[in-house]
Enzyme design. Structure first.
Site, short mmCIF file in Angstrom:
data_model
loop_
_atom_site.label_atom_id
_atom_site.label_comp_id
_atom_site.label_asym_id
_atom_site.label_seq_id
_atom_site.Cartn_x
_atom_site.Cartn_y
_atom_site.Cartn_z
N ASP A 259 0.98 -1.54 0.44
CA ASP A 259 -0.01 -0.13 -0.29
C ASP A 259 1.08 0.84 0.28
O ASP A 259 1.85 1.03 0.33
CB ASP A 259 -0.91 0.21 1.25
CG ASP A 259 -1.83 -1.52 1.45
OD1 ASP A 259 -2.69 -1.50 0.61
OD2 ASP A 259 -2.57 -1.42 2.23
N ASP A 281 -1.83 -2.04 -5.00
CA ASP A 281 -2.68 -2.59 -3.57
C ASP A 281 -3.23 -0.68 -3.48
O ASP A 281 -3.24 -0.16 -4.50
CB ASP A 281 -2.51 -3.10 -2.36
CG ASP A 281 -3.51 -4.01 -1.83
OD1 ASP A 281 -4.97 -3.69 -2.88
OD2 ASP A 281 -3.75 -4.75 -1.19
N ASP A 285 -5.13 2.95 2.17
CA ASP A 285 -6.11 2.62 3.28
C ASP A 285 -6.15 2.43 5.14
O ASP A 285 -5.65 2.90 5.73
CB ASP A 285 -6.07 1.19 3.41
CG ASP A 285 -6.25 0.00 1.90
OD1 ASP A 285 -6.40 1.29 0.18
OD2 ASP A 285 -5.53 -0.93 1.25
N ARG A 338 -13.08 2.11 -5.23
CA ARG A 338 -12.58 2.36 -4.07
C ARG A 338 -12.22 4.27 -3.68
O ARG A 338 -11.28 4.33 -3.54
CB ARG A 338 -11.70 2.01 -3.74
CG ARG A 338 -11.61 0.07 -3.38
CD ARG A 338 -10.88 -0.30 -3.07
NE ARG A 338 -11.17 -1.90 -3.43
CZ ARG A 338 -10.22 -2.82 -2.78
NH1 ARG A 338 -8.98 -2.90 -1.79
NH2 ARG A 338 -10.70 -3.50 -2.26
#
Length: 446
Positions: A259, A281, A285, A338
């Site tokens: 991430d 990724d 997050d 997202r």
């Protein structure tokens, strides 16, 4: 070696930069024209390498560009990103993608590629932009300023909101100050950054230049990590885990192999004015009962999974009552999904963000989350917001005062808990210009 191995090899390598300057653009004879190009080889293995190219427009604004160069030793591009690449003999042409063709004065386009080589891999020594050789200087005269026409109500030339002040959930729970007025440490490599960011003592950490690394670098409590102009973290990300009172600002993240920014079991975190693209990724997050977080004025582009809030449908026991996050004035263009995808958090506040050419969906409320989607600008987004996602059950979502052009109508339903903090809402129709002018690294005063 597989393509993924090559990409990961790039992420772990040291960056060697060759700065070249000044190309002309196709424009009227009176226009000022010029650019700056930085060509960086990030990693090299037996028969291949990865490189990145940064293009800065120094002249008048341009719409659409082609960058050309010739490899001196028979190298070949095998895969590229953020541009369309073609090659004839040793000559490479990189043509802008749909999301980065417009370059204002001082605007930057970042592109990259994997390549093959044999024998030697010297860097190109010259570039052309839109057909004219790079010369190291800006040529022509600036476009004349038009004679101003008086109007009864002039339009302000600066955004109507404070682009540097903290707003949203990170003001709650005691507020977020990071390292505050603590002594400043400047770091230029991953080991120094890891050392400076460890522990719980208050510290202000300035990142200078490009830090190349792999994996995730742990960030402790009471830290401000802020980039000097042009600072970048390439190949890795920052892991805010079990921490509180953390600020991350003014950094460019690219090509991360996990991430870019991961927040877990942490509270009072502000992620502001960063630029993130082209990673493996998640870009940002937030998970595992994290709380009181603001994500503001970031620019995310050319990436699949942008912002995840709540990592698993099975983690409700830990996450319910937490995961309260504000997302405002972020720019999301060329992402897939997202923006954010939300589980459990209520209320989650998504306001005054600009979405452009999102191929999957914008916002998803799932697993009992409550999301207020307010005053955003959606352009060419077929699915701007909806309830549920994949195997995740629906949450609730209230959408109000959004501006949609070339976009679907979205799906909403249910109610959302009240917002406890004060904030200033821009008119949705002005959000595109406000966010483009203010979001991303390099858009704040240091």
């Amino acid at each position: 070696m597989t393509l993924r191995q090559r990409r990961l090899a790039f992420l772990g390598g040291a960056v060697g930069a060759l700065c070249l300057a000044a190309g002309l653009v196709t424009a009227p004879a009176s226009a000022a024209a010029g650019c700056q190009v930085a060509y960086s080889v990030g990693s090299q293995w037996n028969d291949g390498f990865s490189a990145s190219v940064s293009i800065t427009n120094l002249g008048d604004p341009i719409t659409g560009w082609q960058l050309k160069w010739s490899f001196p030793a028979g190298q070949a591009v095998t895969q590229g990103w953020n541009a369309t690449f073609s090659q004839s003999g040793g000559t490479v042409t990189a043509t802008n993608a749909s999301f980065n063709g417009d370059l204002r004065t001082g605007g930057v386009a970042l592109i990259g590629f994997n390549g093959s080589w044999s024998g030697s891999n010297p860097a190109p020594t010259s570039f052309t932009l839109n057909g004219v050789a790079c010369t190291g200087s800006v040529t022509g005269s600036p476009s004349p300023n038009p004679t101003p026409t008086p109007t009864p109500t002039p339009t302000p030339s600066t955004p109507p909101v404070n682009t540097t002040g903290l707003v949203g959930w990170a003001t709650q729970g005691g507020g977020t100050t990071g390292g505050g007025n603590a002594a400043t440490t400047t770091v230029t490599n991953s080991s120094a950054l890891t050392s400076a960011a460890s522990g719980t003592g208050a510290s202000v950490i300035r990142v200078s230049g490009t830090i190349s690394c792999s994996g995730m670098l742990r960030v402790g409590s009471n830290k401000t990590i802020i980039g000097n102009p042009g600072a970048a973290i390439v190949g890795c990300g920052l892991n805010v885990s079990g921490a509180s009172n953390v600020i991350i600002r003014n950094l460019t993240f690219r090509n991360w192999n996990d991430d870019a920014i991961n927040v877990q079991n942490s509270t009072r975190v502000w992620i502001d004015h960063n630029t993130l693209s082209n990673g493996y990724d998640g870009a940002i997050d937030i998970k595992r009962a994290s709380d009181y977080v603001t994500v503001s004025w970031n620019h995310l582009y050319a990436h699949d999974k942008a912002m995840l809030l709540g990592h698993s449908d099975d983690n409700g026991a830990e996450d319910r009552g937490h995961l309260r996050v504000t997302y405002h004035h972020n720019r999301l263009d060329g992402i897939t999904q997202r923006g954010p995808r939300v589980r459990f958090g209520n209320p989650v506040h998504v306001y005054n963000n600009y979405y452009f050419n999102v191929s999957g969906y914008g916002v998803a409320s799932t697993e009992g989350a409550g999301v207020l989607v307010e005053g955003n600008y959606f352009e060419n987004v077929g699915d701007p917001f909806h309830l549920g996602e994949a195997a995740s059950g629906p949450g609730t979502l209230v959408a109000r005062n959004n501006y949609l052009t070339g976009s679907g109508s979205g799906q909403q339903g249910g109610s959302v808990a009240s917002i406890p903090y004060s904030y200033s809402l821009d008119a949705a129709s002005s959000v595109k210009s406000v966010v483009i002018s203010g979001a991303g690294a390099g858009k704040i005063n240091l």
